[in-house]
Design an enzyme around this catalytic site. Structure first.
Site, short mmCIF file in Angstrom:
data_model
loop_
_atom_site.label_atom_id
_atom_site.label_comp_id
_atom_site.label_asym_id
_atom_site.label_seq_id
_atom_site.Cartn_x
_atom_site.Cartn_y
_atom_site.Cartn_z
N ARG A 298 -8.64 -0.73 5.03
CA ARG A 298 -7.60 0.40 4.31
C ARG A 298 -6.25 -0.12 3.78
NH1 ARG A 298 -6.14 4.67 7.91
NH2 ARG A 298 -4.84 5.06 5.71
N CYS B 141 -4.61 12.05 13.40
CA CYS B 141 -5.09 10.90 13.50
C CYS B 141 -4.87 10.04 14.92
CB CYS B 141 -4.68 9.91 12.17
SG CYS B 141 -3.16 9.13 12.35
N ILE C 82 8.44 6.88 16.95
CA ILE C 82 7.98 7.52 15.79
C ILE C 82 6.86 8.20 16.13
CG2 ILE C 82 7.49 7.24 13.43
CD1 ILE C 82 10.17 6.31 13.82
N ARG D 172 0.83 14.47 13.51
CA ARG D 172 1.38 14.01 12.11
C ARG D 172 1.09 15.31 11.49
NH1 ARG D 172 -0.80 8.47 10.07
NH2 ARG D 172 1.09 8.72 8.77
N PRO D 173 1.92 16.34 11.82
CA PRO D 173 2.11 17.42 11.21
C PRO D 173 2.72 17.40 9.76
CG PRO D 173 3.69 17.46 12.80
CD PRO D 173 2.87 16.29 12.91
N ASP E 209 4.47 20.08 8.31
CA ASP E 209 5.51 21.13 8.19
C ASP E 209 6.69 21.04 7.44
OD1 ASP E 209 7.37 20.95 11.25
OD2 ASP E 209 6.19 19.45 10.47
N LEU E 210 7.30 19.85 7.75
CA LEU E 210 8.74 19.46 7.02
C LEU E 210 8.47 19.46 5.51
CD1 LEU E 210 10.16 16.72 9.35
CD2 LEU E 210 10.53 19.29 9.63
N LYS F 59 0.88 -1.23 0.25
CA LYS F 59 0.06 -0.04 -0.04
C LYS F 59 0.74 1.19 0.17
CE LYS F 59 -1.50 1.54 4.23
NZ LYS F 59 -1.07 2.86 4.39
N ASN F 60 1.97 1.26 1.15
CA ASN F 60 2.80 2.38 1.22
C ASN F 60 3.70 2.76 0.11
OD1 ASN F 60 1.19 2.97 3.35
ND2 ASN F 60 2.76 2.32 4.59
N ASP G 111 5.13 0.14 11.96
CA ASP G 111 3.93 -0.44 11.38
C ASP G 111 3.74 -2.04 11.88
OD1 ASP G 111 3.96 1.57 8.50
OD2 ASP G 111 3.35 2.06 10.56
N ARG H 76 -4.65 10.46 4.73
CA ARG H 76 -3.64 11.42 4.98
C ARG H 76 -2.75 11.37 3.67
NH1 ARG H 76 -2.45 13.21 9.31
NH2 ARG H 76 -0.35 13.51 8.51
#
Ligand code: EPZ
Length: 426
Positions: A402, A119, A332, A124-125, A127-128, A22-23, A310, A95
């Site tokens: 998902r 979430c 994380i 989980r910003p 900004d980076l 998925k990722n 994960d 996301r």
């Protein structure tokens, strides 16, 4: 809402085939926005997040068609993109929609993407991602819940970027943004996940100039145009890891086909340390056999090639069956122990203090009704249900749909007593 009903206590035996990652499929499909030509993405898992990604691309006027039955090959063509926008309605369900920001900025020099909220597992910003785009010359504002980004003269420029923190989708976004930028981008402290390396392989086939994959420093020399390609997605290492734990925790023997053992180094080492017997039968097949006994082993989640966050919930389920005390440290995400209290409801001995959990085992778990809070927590609860006495009913399994393709069918195929209960009143 669907639920899973599991009657535990059965050792799993047989062979299971792993689906595409998925990722990896998510950034690969977003990367199709980088070219006006046709892109074929193969071995895409049939999970809800990829359906959402297809809707998102279609919303931007890309033509997305499924070319295989069952649906795991996608043809994506975006000759023109009239809507450089990722709407809240789609982003709120996934996301990873943020992965369209980089390609839109690269291709069009403008993008409007809904800010993904927090979430269950953390704030989980992004900004980076935004800081890096600003370093590439973009003007970025956020208002009314949306990121509005614009590159002067319609094109980003190369930059020297050092990520303060390793970010997987941040690395993927900047890789795609830099592929069409003016000049060279150097990305330091980049993520090294296999999914990032897979994206680099695909971008190269599209004509991108990238070096450093697998290392934490990537160099991307921007080109003026990218072309179509065909790319087959790597196997899902987290799905494979989940089945390794399913075999080890139920005392069964499982053969796991279509996987990439080399992507599971830290997970396999940790499971072997806990007593699981795991070996590679060939380059794409792993076998897990019953342990004499499972023993406690501490684990700390890390960025790749460390132990994947994960896989943390799945490992916690295993630790409830291991002899001794296992310390689990989550580095994380700040809130990724939601599954612990549900496992405690099943009788597990787990205490949580901030980012550290302590699990004492072995404990005979007992079946009850539990609630899934996120994708991987649901996988951990399924594993706990497989070893619990009696029946476990897992609520809110839309989370697991998902990211796991046909998990009920795959588990039943190796002897688990699990059924999907559609919207029952139980
Ligand atoms: C990716 O999420 C995965 N998702 C996640 O998998 C995975 O858990 C995560 O990487 C870590 O391995 C996809 O690939 C679609 P990060 P991502 O940016 O990219 C902080 C699953 O179960 N951070 O690497 O969103 C962040 O809050 C999912 O399949 C910032 O502070 O994760 C976190 O603490 C869940 N600012 C850390 O960095 C930023 O701009 C790592 O996050 C970006 C991230």
């Amino acid at each position: 809402m669907d639920k899973f009903l599991i009657k535990g206590g059965k050792a799993l035996h047989g062979t299971v085939a792993i689906s595409g990652a998925k990722n990896s499929a998510l950034p690969a499909m977003a990367a199709a926005l980088l070219t006006s030509e046709k892109v074929m993405v193969r071995n895409v898992p049939r999970v809800r997040d990829l359906v959402t990604m297809s809707k998102l691309l279609a919303f931007m006027d890309a033509k997305v068609s499924v070319t295989s039955i069952p649906a795991s090959d996608y043809a994506i063509e975006a000759p023109s993109l009239n809507h450089a926008e990722a709407p809240y309605e789609l982003v709120k369900t996934m996301r990873a929609s943020i992965l369209t920001l980089g390609p839109l900025m690269a291709r069009l020099g403008v993008a409007r993407v809904s800010l993904p909220g927090g979430c269950a597992i953390g704030a989980r910003p992004v900004d980076l991602h935004l800081k890096a785009l600003e370093q590439m010359g973009a003007m970025v504002t956020t208002s009314h819940g949306y990121i509005e980004a614009r590159a002067p003269k319609g094109r980003l420029k190369g930059a020297h970027i050092v990520f303060e923190k390793i970010t997987v989708t941040g690395t993927e976004n900047i890789l795609m943004a830099a592929a069409l930028a003016d000049g060279e981008t150097v990305l330091e402290n980049a993520a090294r996940e296999p999914e990032v390396t897979d994206l680099i392989a695909m971008l190269r086939k599209m004509g991108a100039q990238i070096c450093g994959d697998g290392s934490s420093t990537l160099r991307i020399r921007g080109v003026s145009e990218l072309h179509g390609t065909e790319h087959t997605i790597i196997p899902d290492r987290i799905e494979a890891g989940t089945f390794l734990v399913a075999g080890a925790i139920t005392g069964g023997e499982l053969t796991i086909r279509n996987c990439a053992p080399e992507h599971l180094g830290a997970v396999i080492t940790k499971l072997q340390q806990a007593g699981a017997r795991i070996d590679a039968l060939d380059a794409t097949t792993l076998r897990v056999r019953p342990a004499d006994k499972l023993s406690a082993a501490d684990v700390t989640t890390e960025e790749y090639p460390g132990f994947a966050t994960d896989m943390q919930a799945q490992y916690m389920a295993l630790a409830t069956q291991a002899e001794g005390t296992s310390g689990i440290t989550e580095t994380i995400f700040e809130n990724r122990f939601m599954h612990a209290s549900e496992m405690v409801r099943m009788g597990a001995h787990i205490s949580v203090d901030g980012r550290k959990a302590v699990v004492r085992g072995p404990t005979q778990l007992s079946g009850t009704t539990v609630q899934a809070s996120d994708l991987r927590a649901s996988a951990g609860l399924v594993l706990a249900g497989l070893v619990a006495s009696g029946e476990t009913l897992i609520d809110r399994v839309y989370h697991i749909d998902r990211g796991y393709e046909g998990i009920v069918e795959k588990l039943r195929g190796v002897g688990a007593d699990i059924t999907r209960v559609h919207g029952t009143g139980l």
